[in-house]
Motif scaffolding. Sequence first.
Motif, PDB file in Angstrom:
ATOM      1  N   UNK A  84       0.861  -1.179   0.000  1.00 10.98           N
ATOM      2  CA  UNK A  84       0.000   0.000   0.000  1.00 10.98           C
ATOM      3  C   UNK A  84       0.895   1.226   0.000  1.00 10.98           C
ATOM      4  N   UNK A  85       0.585   2.145  -0.866  1.00 11.53           N
ATOM      5  CA  UNK A  85       1.274   3.430  -0.874  1.00 11.53           C
ATOM      6  C   UNK A  85       0.305   4.466  -0.340  1.00 11.53           C
ATOM      7  N   UNK A  86       0.769   5.319   0.551  1.00 14.29           N
ATOM      8  CA  UNK A  86      -0.070   6.369   1.120  1.00 14.29           C
ATOM      9  C   UNK A  86       0.417   7.700   0.577  1.00 14.29           C
ATOM     10  N   UNK A  87      -0.504   8.431  -0.040  1.00 13.20           N
ATOM     11  CA  UNK A  87      -0.172   9.775  -0.523  1.00 13.20           C
ATOM     12  C   UNK A  87      -0.746  10.766   0.479  1.00 13.20           C
ATOM     13  N   UNK A  88       0.120  11.306   1.316  1.00  6.81           N
ATOM     14  CA  UNK A  88      -0.325  12.154   2.415  1.00  6.81           C
ATOM     15  C   UNK A  88      -0.936  13.464   1.953  1.00  6.81           C
ATOM     16  N   UNK A  89      -0.469  14.009   0.821  1.00  7.90           N
ATOM     17  CA  UNK A  89      -0.982  15.308   0.383  1.00  7.90           C
ATOM     18  C   UNK A  89      -2.477  15.287   0.075  1.00  7.90           C
ATOM     19  N   UNK A  90      -3.003  14.160  -0.386  1.00  7.17           N
ATOM     20  CA  UNK A  90      -4.439  14.087  -0.641  1.00  7.17           C
ATOM     21  C   UNK A  90      -5.090  12.922   0.110  1.00  7.17           C
ATOM     22  N   UNK A  91      -4.380  12.351   1.100  1.00  7.39           N
ATOM     23  CA  UNK A  91      -4.911  11.309   1.969  1.00  7.39           C
ATOM     24  C   UNK A  91      -5.476  10.122   1.190  1.00  7.39           C
TER      25      UNK A  91
END
Length: 188
Positions: A84-91
């Motif tokens: 799983x990759x989490x993109x923090x800028x757009x949650x």
Amino acid sequence: YVDETYISAPKVSITEVVGIVESTQGRVEVLHPWSDKWQKINEKNGIHEGDQIRTLRGAKVTLKFDDGRSRIRMEERSFVKISTQVQEEDDKNIRVIKLFFGSIWARIQKLSGTYFTLHTPTAVSSVKGTEFAVFHDPNMSVDSIYVQEGVVEVTTSNEVIDLYEGEKITVQEGYAGDVVNLEDEEWD
């Protein structure tokens, strides 16, 4: 030989359960990120962040993800890694299935904030909700991508192509062929 740089991805947590084994046929094995031994996997076993799963000759496995509705079925002689990759800028959470060889059928449900991508060394297939299949032949560096329902975005080394219901495409060494219509018997 599998290039270790290809299988690395940002981790959520190596102990996080991201799904379960819904059904198995034949010998299916898992290599957990905290282990150095392949182990037989059984129905109802948890699938963890970073697991590598392989099916041997004559084997199949269906994995059900933690959304309760999305599934992939690995056919015989297939090898994947789940991350799983989490993109923090757009949650956004992006469930990443890396297919090193073999074939996968996927049924992915639309969920807000969660996306699904299937990576091969040749192409990336991205979906939000659809039913499709990907076959990867590492010896020929060829992907065949089939869409039964919904839309799949295929990214190659030089273009992005939307495949719609009833279409297929072949990608070889990063370059896409023509989009063609599926014949009914191709899903059997």
